[in-house]
Design a protein around this motif. Structure first.
Motif: not given
Length: 162
Positions: A19-36
């Motif tokens: 989540x943290x890595x994808x959010x930082x990289x601007x991959x917001x959809x993917x980030x939300x999927x990890x925490x979901x």
């Protein structure tokens, strides 16, 4: 395309790191999927924390598309979910720092208005980082899903749609 259900093995620390890595990289959809994936299993008091972080990521999906209404609503609800955890930290997240950055993002979006939402500066976002050394103690404190009673991270099998 029809989605199918598949089994997957995850750990909370692994998903939080992604989540943290994808959010930082601007991959917001993917980030939300990890925490979901964690949020869907969590039934304890940190469920709303995860929901607030998920909604923050979803808000940035809308910001990246210039969707003023969706971004405004999700920033507001994210802040609402995070409010009980301020100032934190909680589950290794600097909740206060995240919330302050989201408040700044919301203020900027409101200043831009619907007509100029597409000009939102995407670098104006929270730092999503997790102190992984704090997770074990926080997991015990909150009796978080995906951890043993002594705070050891467990590998859990979940079912997801792909």
């Amino acid at each position: 395309m029809k989605r199918r259900l598949v089994s997957k093995r995850i750990t909370v620390p692994g998903n939080i790191a992604r989540f943290c890595g994808d959010f930082t990289a601007g991959k917001f959809y993917e980030a939300h999927e990890h925490l979901e994936e964690i949020w869907q299993q969590e039934r304890g008091p940190v469920r709303s924390l995860y929901q607030g972080l998920i909604q923050a990521a979803a808000a940035y999906v809308h910001l990246s598309r210039g969707n003023y209404r969706g971004a405004r609503r999700l920033l507001q609800t994210s802040l609402g979910y995070l409010a009980p955890y301020r100032p934190g930290p909680v589950m290794g997240f600097d909740v206060e720092g995240i919330a302050l950055a989201l408040e700044a993002a919301l203020a900027t979006l409101l200043e831009l208005g619907p007509e100029r939402a597409g000009k939102f500066p995407m670098d104006l976002r929270p730092t999503m980082a997790c102190d992984m050394t704090a997770l074990s103690g926080e997991a015990v404190r909150f009796r978080a899903w995906g951890f043993s009673e002594d705070g050891t991270a467990l590998t859990e099998e979940i079912t997801v749609a792909e």
